[in-house]
Write a protein that holds these residues in place. Structure first.
Motif, PDB file in Angstrom:
ATOM      1  N   ALA A  31     111.296 -38.703 105.688  1.00 18.33           N
ATOM      2  CA  ALA A  31     111.274 -37.338 106.190  1.00 18.33           C
ATOM      3  C   ALA A  31     111.802 -37.115 107.613  1.00 18.33           C
ATOM      4  CB  ALA A  31     109.898 -36.753 106.017  1.00 18.33           C
ATOM      5  N   ASN A 283      99.313 -26.128 111.007  1.00 13.93           N
ATOM      6  CA  ASN A 283     100.653 -26.599 110.646  1.00 13.93           C
ATOM      7  C   ASN A 283     101.702 -25.494 110.761  1.00 13.93           C
ATOM      8  OD1 ASN A 283     102.186 -28.855 109.908  1.00 13.93           O
ATOM      9  ND2 ASN A 283     102.291 -28.170 107.770  1.00 13.93           N
ATOM     10  N   GLU A 285     102.062 -22.760 108.969  1.00  8.80           N
ATOM     11  CA  GLU A 285     102.532 -22.114 107.739  1.00  8.80           C
ATOM     12  C   GLU A 285     102.054 -20.677 107.623  1.00  8.80           C
ATOM     13  OE1 GLU A 285     101.465 -24.754 104.402  1.00  8.80           O
ATOM     14  OE2 GLU A 285     101.565 -26.280 105.959  1.00  8.80           O
TER      15      GLU A 285
ATOM     16  N   PHE B 145      89.412 -34.982  96.619  1.00  9.54           N
ATOM     17  CA  PHE B 145      89.201 -34.013  97.675  1.00  9.54           C
ATOM     18  C   PHE B 145      89.446 -34.644  99.049  1.00  9.54           C
ATOM     19  CE2 PHE B 145      86.676 -30.766  99.855  1.00  9.54           C
ATOM     20  CZ  PHE B 145      87.105 -29.665  99.142  1.00  9.54           C
ATOM     21  N   LEU B 149      92.651 -34.185 101.707  1.00  9.36           N
ATOM     22  CA  LEU B 149      92.497 -33.742 103.093  1.00  9.36           C
ATOM     23  C   LEU B 149      93.077 -34.769 104.068  1.00  9.36           C
ATOM     24  CD1 LEU B 149      88.955 -32.096 103.073  1.00  9.36           C
ATOM     25  CD2 LEU B 149      91.170 -30.971 103.281  1.00  9.36           C
ATOM     26  N   ILE B 152      96.768 -34.361 104.068  1.00  9.16           N
ATOM     27  CA  ILE B 152      97.146 -33.192 104.875  1.00  9.16           C
ATOM     28  C   ILE B 152      97.099 -33.559 106.364  1.00  9.16           C
ATOM     29  CG2 ILE B 152      96.350 -30.921 105.640  1.00  9.16           C
ATOM     30  CD1 ILE B 152      95.590 -30.292 102.804  1.00  9.16           C
ATOM     31  N   SER B 156     100.875 -33.747 107.170  1.00 11.14           N
ATOM     32  CA  SER B 156     101.212 -32.389 107.590  1.00 11.14           C
ATOM     33  C   SER B 156     100.908 -32.179 109.059  1.00 11.14           C
ATOM     34  CB  SER B 156     100.414 -31.363 106.776  1.00 11.14           C
ATOM     35  OG  SER B 156     100.782 -31.411 105.434  1.00 11.14           O
ATOM     36  N   LEU B 157      99.664 -32.426 109.445  1.00  9.74           N
ATOM     37  CA  LEU B 157      99.259 -32.057 110.799  1.00  9.74           C
ATOM     38  C   LEU B 157      99.770 -33.028 111.864  1.00  9.74           C
ATOM     39  CD1 LEU B 157      95.679 -30.659 110.189  1.00  9.74           C
ATOM     40  CD2 LEU B 157      97.896 -29.522 110.138  1.00  9.74           C
ATOM     41  N   HIS B 160     104.019 -33.689 110.425  1.00  8.15           N
ATOM     42  CA  HIS B 160     104.750 -32.448 110.101  1.00  8.15           C
ATOM     43  C   HIS B 160     105.848 -32.654 109.059  1.00  8.15           C
ATOM     44  CE1 HIS B 160     102.625 -30.261 113.184  1.00  8.15           C
ATOM     45  NE2 HIS B 160     102.849 -31.256 114.006  1.00  8.15           N
ATOM     46  N   TRP B 161     105.600 -33.511 108.099  1.00  7.35           N
ATOM     47  CA  TRP B 161     106.601 -33.751 107.061  1.00  7.35           C
ATOM     48  C   TRP B 161     106.538 -32.712 105.954  1.00  7.35           C
ATOM     49  CZ3 TRP B 161     106.426 -39.751 105.905  1.00  7.35           C
ATOM     50  CH2 TRP B 161     106.860 -40.433 107.052  1.00  7.35           C
ATOM     51  N   PHE B 162     105.340 -32.387 105.564  1.00  2.00           N
ATOM     52  CA  PHE B 162     105.186 -31.531 104.385  1.00  2.00           C
ATOM     53  C   PHE B 162     104.260 -30.355 104.694  1.00  2.00           C
ATOM     54  CE2 PHE B 162     105.552 -35.951 102.775  1.00  2.00           C
ATOM     55  CZ  PHE B 162     106.799 -35.824 102.166  1.00  2.00           C
ATOM     56  N   PRO B 163     104.434 -29.245 103.972  1.00  2.78           N
ATOM     57  CA  PRO B 163     103.496 -28.124 104.119  1.00  2.78           C
ATOM     58  C   PRO B 163     102.129 -28.480 103.528  1.00  2.78           C
ATOM     59  CG  PRO B 163     105.088 -27.662 102.400  1.00  2.78           C
ATOM     60  CD  PRO B 163     105.507 -28.944 103.034  1.00  2.78           C
ATOM     61  N   THR B 164     101.095 -27.747 103.912  1.00  2.00           N
ATOM     62  CA  THR B 164      99.742 -28.086 103.497  1.00  2.00           C
ATOM     63  C   THR B 164      99.324 -27.414 102.198  1.00  2.00           C
ATOM     64  OG1 THR B 164      98.773 -26.238 104.692  1.00  2.00           O
ATOM     65  CG2 THR B 164      99.000 -28.302 105.889  1.00  2.00           C
ATOM     66  N   SER B 165      99.941 -26.271 101.875  1.00  2.00           N
ATOM     67  CA  SER B 165      99.377 -25.559 100.723  1.00  2.00           C
ATOM     68  C   SER B 165     100.409 -24.753  99.966  1.00  2.00           C
ATOM     69  CB  SER B 165      98.257 -24.630 101.186  1.00  2.00           C
ATOM     70  OG  SER B 165      98.817 -23.605 101.959  1.00  2.00           O
ATOM     71  N   GLY B 166     100.044 -24.420  98.751  1.00  2.00           N
ATOM     72  CA  GLY B 166     100.870 -23.554  97.920  1.00  2.00           C
ATOM     73  C   GLY B 166     101.943 -24.330  97.182  1.00  2.00           C
ATOM     74  N   VAL B 262      92.364 -27.989  96.976  1.00  2.00           N
ATOM     75  CA  VAL B 262      92.697 -28.433  98.334  1.00  2.00           C
ATOM     76  C   VAL B 262      94.091 -27.958  98.732  1.00  2.00           C
ATOM     77  CG1 VAL B 262      93.113 -30.436  99.796  1.00  2.00           C
ATOM     78  CG2 VAL B 262      91.177 -30.413  98.260  1.00  2.00           C
ATOM     79  N   SER B 264      95.814 -25.468  97.266  1.00  2.00           N
ATOM     80  CA  SER B 264      96.083 -24.122  96.746  1.00  2.00           C
ATOM     81  C   SER B 264      97.240 -24.145  95.752  1.00  2.00           C
ATOM     82  CB  SER B 264      96.413 -23.138  97.869  1.00  2.00           C
ATOM     83  OG  SER B 264      95.362 -23.054  98.772  1.00  2.00           O
TER      84      SER B 264
END
Lengths: 563, 316
Positions: A31, A283, A285, B145, B149, B152, B156-157, B160-166, B262, B264
């Protein structure tokens, strides 16, 4: 070595870019490097992981868009089908009533009406049974229909008139409009509401909640079941899409009659899991989150890019006690458990100061709050003395029923466990029975009994005390269809509540309510626990947010301009 | 073969009938109903009663069931009481999202689990074997679960490679790369536990085959170790692996509620969970029918794959 330098070396080494990304992906280290590759130009198509990493900041920069992560999906765009806060929050931006809460307060001011009906200006009749509104002219609904007296009439008939051919028999407005019998146009821009009995809460109940005005064209032409899907209000935003469970999107109403909002697009995205909601904000979003979980408050405050905000509300969080049978039939025992619960500790340690300790039925932000009442400060010794006096000095066992979650319930499980610990210290052994929300509502409405003598509930009161009548009046015990599930019955309180509701004068009404709260606090039919402070968090780029005690968010004053 | 398939599909009917009856009865046993859920906290008892009547919930249970069944036989799964939308398109849409997640998770599971299992088996009791089996035990034991987390938090946090939700960003274009970036973490989370399982079953299945005489013969013939492993060992060890993988696949199609919550992820698990919380019985019934059908179909496909992998197996 920076990742850009690494990429340059690799690329100059003659490896095909596509091949390189493929290998890096396979290695699982792709990434950041791939992001740099994507930044070197060329389409994003070849580097899936890369493009997303590069996209994240881009989404933040989208001008005039606000993405709000919410605790639940909306129930409907139609205010006649909105119960949970997650729905009303959205409806407020699309539909308008004749009146609204002045932002930041629970005072009423005209919205689609041009003035407040009062006794002085003749808008409210002497007997308190008719209310006359002058309507704003030149307002159009989102579907192009004209706003006028006939529109107001039809909008209410769909909710209250069972004879009306477009009556919605599943609407949820009954509680708010119970005393309303008819709505009649006087002329094109004047309309009269008639009540079956005087109700001082009527202005608040009718126009601020379910009774917002819907287009007569839509009511006649759109099937009832689809009202909740479209945009048929007069508000500053137009509902444009609802991908159920995923997002609800609103866009600015370019023909809005009032001050146009700064935001072009307003998106509500349900992220039910609180921790995930916070993660989405951290993050970048989403721009704003509601109902911040207490344990995340500090990490948000520590983030220089985020703003944390909280403020007074009309919410109350309490435990109802069975005053009819069992240990709590004795007033001293009820007072004892009130003294035994460490509300300050609960608000500070469990809720991280996102709530304030309660002293009485009404929250401090409510205009009928009685500042002279000090309630039951934490005093376990006094609690033990009272239990001794009541003849249960050795303690007793009982059962408390609670929901596991639910609209406005905050974090019921840890909160009730904290209370359980407090009560154990004074010898009261409480077993907690927890249920999922809908099961809980079913059980709760049946009332308490000799075994289950305590029940947890929270209520968001309206600007006028109204829910409270159904929770404290002896006329509203469960067998009579109310939510006074502990069968509290003080005839004086019941009489005062009824009298207050029929008193049109604000000052007189306030005095009556203040007196009522005094009696109720002394009787202690509940454990008065805390009032929520509606914790919110958003990016620093979001400005113009104002906390309102009613939880209404006025999105017209909010703008989002990333630096 | 085709008569076999037809017979299996006909066998689906009693399964679906049974499942729908059980689910219908279970929904009746839970306290609270959809009228209460729809009207919420400010519902007066008379409102709840009226709504119950207008939704037909005051009729006897068997009448409610039969009227639902009648609709289903006409190809109509009804209207969701909460979403107020047609059940079938809604359920199919959510099922498709779950299918995407399940396929991705299964790929993760195979890509990690299969090689790990093969290497562990060939190098039994080596450091690699012990470490990978320990990791497998760990990722199989950790709740989805928590794993989600953690993913994430790290990917994510921190990175910052991937979004956390959806599944898609709520604003912006919907392209394949965007989908893949949203898919990465839930697929990894879901695939981790399943990879662990695949690795362990691959290892034990390989160990069993590796001791067979014909493997020794193959080696004695002078075949390369690679050929021995691929053609003689793995090929013969595949049946139990396929069974486990396909069972997991079918199971995941029912929706991984925790992972979907988790992240969404708008899948059928999350939809079903919400529908149950709301006592939205047309949606619950519809979703359960689709899930049960898919489970049976996956099992059927697995059985057919057996005969493809092992020519000795024939159905008639």
């Amino acid at each position: 070595m920076s990742r850009e330098a690494f990429v340059n070396i690799m690329m100059d080494g003659g490896l095909d870019r596509r091949e390189l990304v493929k290998r890096l992906v396979a290695l699982g280290v792709a990434a950041p490097v791939a992001a740099a590759l994507a930044e070197r130009g060329q389409g994003a198509g070849a580097a899936p992981v890369a493009s997303s990493a590069a996209r994240l900041p881009a989404a933040q920069e989208s001008d005039g868009t606000l993405i709000v992560a919410t605790e639940a999906d909306i129930e409907s765009f139609d205010p006649g089908h909105a119960i949970a806060l997650a729905s009303t929050r959205v409806n407020y931006a699309i539909y308008e009533g004749l009146l609204k809460y002045t932002p930041g307060t629970t005072d009423l001011e005209p919205l689609l009406a041009t003035e407040m009906p009062t006794l002085e200006n003749g808008g409210i009749s002497e007997d308190g049974l008719t209310y006359t509104f002058k309507l704003r002219e030149g307002v159009k609904f989102h579907d192009g229909a004209d706003f006028n007296a006939e529109a107001v009439r039809m909008s209410y008939r769909r909710l209250i008139d069972k004879e009306f051919e477009h009556y919605d028999d599943t609407n949820t407005a009954g509680f708010f409009l119970g005393d309303l019998t008819s709505v009649d146009p006087v002329d094109e821009h004047t309309v009269t509401f008639t009540l079956s009995k005087p109700n001082a809460a009527f202005l608040t109940l009718s126009n601020v909640y379910a009774g917002k005005i819907m287009s007569p064209k839509a009511i006649q032409e759109v099937p009832v079941a689809q009202w909740g899907e479209g945009s048929y209000g007069t508000g500053p935003f137009v509902a444009s899409a609802w991908d159920k469970g995923i997002s609800a999107t609103l866009v600015r109403n370019e023909d809005y009659w009032g001050t146009k909002p700064s935001l072009k697009t307003l998106v509500f995205q349900p992220i039910i899991e609180p921790t995930a909601r916070v993660a989405a904000l951290l993050n970048g979003e989403v721009d704003m989150i509601v109902v911040v979980p207490p344990d995340s408050i500090q990490s948000i405050k520590d983030d220089p890019n985020l703003t944390y905000e909280q403020g007074d509300s009309l919410q109350r969080w309490f435990i109802q006690l069975n005053t009819k049978e069992g240990p709590f039939a004795d007033k001293r025992v009820r007072q004892a458990v009130n003294y035994a619960v460490n509300k300050e500790g609960l608000a500070h340690d469990v809720l991280r100061d996102s709530a304030v300790p309660a002293t009485q039925p009404m929250a401090p932000a409510h205009w009928t709050y009685n500042p002279d009442i000090t309630g039951y400060p934490y005093d376990p010794e006094k609690a033990k003395a009272l239990l001794q006096e009541a003849g249960v000095g050795d303690g007793f066992s009982t059962t408390l029923m609670i929901p596991q979650s639910g609209s406005g319930m905050m974090i019921p499980v840890p909160m009730n466990e904290f209370i359980q610990g407090n009560l154990r210290e004074v010898g009261v052994d409480v077993q907690i029975q927890s249920y999922e929300w809908v099961s809980y509502l079913g059980l709760w409405t049946q009332g308490l009994n000799a075994d289950v003598t305590m029940a947890n509930m929270s209520t968001l009161e309206t600007g006028e005390p109204y829910f409270i009548h159904f929770q404290l009046s002896g006329d509203f015990t469960p067998d009579k269809g109310g939510w006074n599930v502990g069968y509290y019955d003080n005839p004086e309180v019941t009489k005062l509540l009824a009298e207050a509701l029929a008193t049109p004068d604000d000052a007189q009404r306030k005095a009556l309510y203040e007196k009522t709260w005094e009696l109720v606090v002394d009787d202690a039919p509940w454990i008065f626990v805390v009032n929520d402070l509606q914790p919110m968090a958003f990016k620093n780029s979001v400005t113009g947010y104002l906390t309102s005690p009613s939880y209404v968010i006025d999105f017209t004053t909010i703008s989002n301009t990333p630096q | 073969m085709s008569t076999y398939i037809v017979r299996r599909i006909i066998g689906l009917i009693p399964v679906l009938l049974g499942v729908s009856i059980v689910v219908f009865l279970l929904m009746q046993l839970v306290p609270g109903d959809v009228a209460q859920a729809l009207l919420g906290i400010s519902a007066r008892p008379e409102d709840v009663e009226n709504l119950r009547r207008s939704l037909g919930l005051d009729r006897p249970i068997w009448v409610q069931y039969l009227s639902w069944l009648g609709m289903v036989l006409r190809g109509d799964l009804g209207i969701s009481l909460q979403q107020r939308t047609e059940v079938l398109p809604f359920v199919m849409d959510r099922f498709q999202n779950t299918l995407i997640l399940t396929v991705a998770a299964t790929i993760v599971s195979l890509v990690i689990g299969l090689p790990a299992g093969v290497i562990s088996a060939t190098k039994q009791y080596s450091v690699f074997d012990r470490v990978s089996m320990l990791i497998a035990l760990f990722s199989n034991s950790m709740p989805a679960f928590w794993l989600g987390l953690m993913a994430i938090l790290i990917f994510s946090l921190k990175l910052h490679w991937f979004p956390t939700s959806g599944m898609w960003p709520v604003v912006g274009e919907r392209t394949l790369p965007v989908l893949l970036s949203h898919l990465a973490l839930p697929a990894l989370t879901l695939g981790a536990a399943s990879a662990a399982y695949t690795a362990r079953i691959t290892r034990s299945s390989m160990l069993e085959v590796i001791r067979q005489d014909y493997v020794r013969t193959a080696r004695a013939k002078g075949l390369t170790e690679r050929t021995v492993l691929a053609r003689h060992t793995l090929a013969n060890a595949l049946l139990p692996i396929l069974t486990v993988v396909s069972l997991q696949f079918g199971y995941l199609l029912g929706g991984a509620v925790l992972t979907e919550t988790v992240f969404s992820w708008p899948g059928i698990g999350l939809a079903l969970y919400n529908a149950i919380s709301f006592r939205d019985y047309p949606l619950v019934q519809g979703a359960v029918l689709v899930v049960a059908t898919s489970f049976v179909v996956v099992n059927l496909l697995t059985d057919l794959l057996y005969s493809f992998l092992d020519p000795r197996i024939r159905y008639s």
